[in-house]
Design a protein around this motif. Sequence first.
Motif, PDB file in Angstrom:
ATOM      1  N   GLN A 196       0.819  -1.203  -0.027  1.00  0.00           N
ATOM      2  CA  GLN A 196       0.041  -0.010   0.130  1.00  0.00           C
ATOM      3  C   GLN A 196       0.856   1.267  -0.132  1.00  0.00           C
ATOM      4  N   ALA A 197       2.086   1.342   0.541  1.00  0.00           N
ATOM      5  CA  ALA A 197       2.832   2.104   0.835  1.00  0.00           C
ATOM      6  C   ALA A 197       3.339   2.683  -0.628  1.00  0.00           C
ATOM      7  N   ASP A 204       0.729   4.214  -2.473  1.00  0.00           N
ATOM      8  CA  ASP A 204       0.659   5.672  -2.131  1.00  0.00           C
ATOM      9  C   ASP A 204       1.770   6.452  -3.025  1.00  0.00           C
ATOM     10  N   LEU A 229       0.917   7.203  -6.462  1.00  0.00           N
ATOM     11  CA  LEU A 229       0.103   7.982  -6.653  1.00  0.00           C
ATOM     12  C   LEU A 229       0.425   9.471  -6.528  1.00  0.00           C
ATOM     13  N   GLN A 230       1.069   9.598  -5.409  1.00  0.00           N
ATOM     14  CA  GLN A 230       1.633  10.847  -4.990  1.00  0.00           C
ATOM     15  C   GLN A 230       2.665  11.801  -6.087  1.00  0.00           C
TER      16      GLN A 230
END
Length: 254
Positions: free
Chosen positions: A61-62, A65, A68-69
């Motif tokens: 998940q990290a 993320d 996505l960032q």
Amino acid sequence: MESKPLLTIGEEQLSWGQGLRYLQASGKLQSFVTEIVRQYVIEKELQSREDINVNPAVLQQAIIDFRLQRKLEDQQKFQEWLQQNRINYNALESQIENSFKLKQLKDSVTVEKIETYFNERKAGLDYVILSRIVVGDQELADALRRKIVEEGSRFEDLAKEYSVTNDKNFNGIMGAVSLSSLPEDLRNSVNTANPGEILGPFQTNKFWSLFRLEQLQGASLDNPEIRKKLDGELFERWISEKLQDNKITLHVND
């Protein structure tokens, strides 16, 4: 066995020894070595700690993320980003995993010490916001105090008219300063004053200063920035303690 070169510049290979000598000549060798030793201590500790691990789902998940960032949802863009940053997917995953492990390690090192350390450091973490009027003689400073306290003159107006410091252009506001950095007599007055109260005049070298207390900002561990700062200080102290019994030899000329 001949060691691999550190760098190749044009067609010339640069050895590790020469690279270290360049760092030494530029005065940057100490910081370079310090970071290497620091990472060595962290890695050794993490290898010995079975209680520090990262849930694979949390890690994935990290990474999502992270992409996505940086708007790297598209696989081709993500691959291009990896190439531009000279890193592969496994190395990126390892970096993110290590960041989680480092956080766990820091927490384990500091959690039982942070409150005691905060109490030791609190005087240096409290901040105060002051306004001031700085003039050249005590008689004028006393007269200005009377104008404010007895006659109701505005502190801001008198600061603009009489103060000799640049902050007169901002109504005399100094901004936030560390409470521990103030002279003892002023610090003692601030500790017993209420916001809006006029303090002084106090003599500093050849000048006399009136102060108005705007706000006393007491430090708290509930402040994320303060907790992060103290966690960092405790962690670096722990690293230094780990190294005390280890001899470090730098072979610059090898």
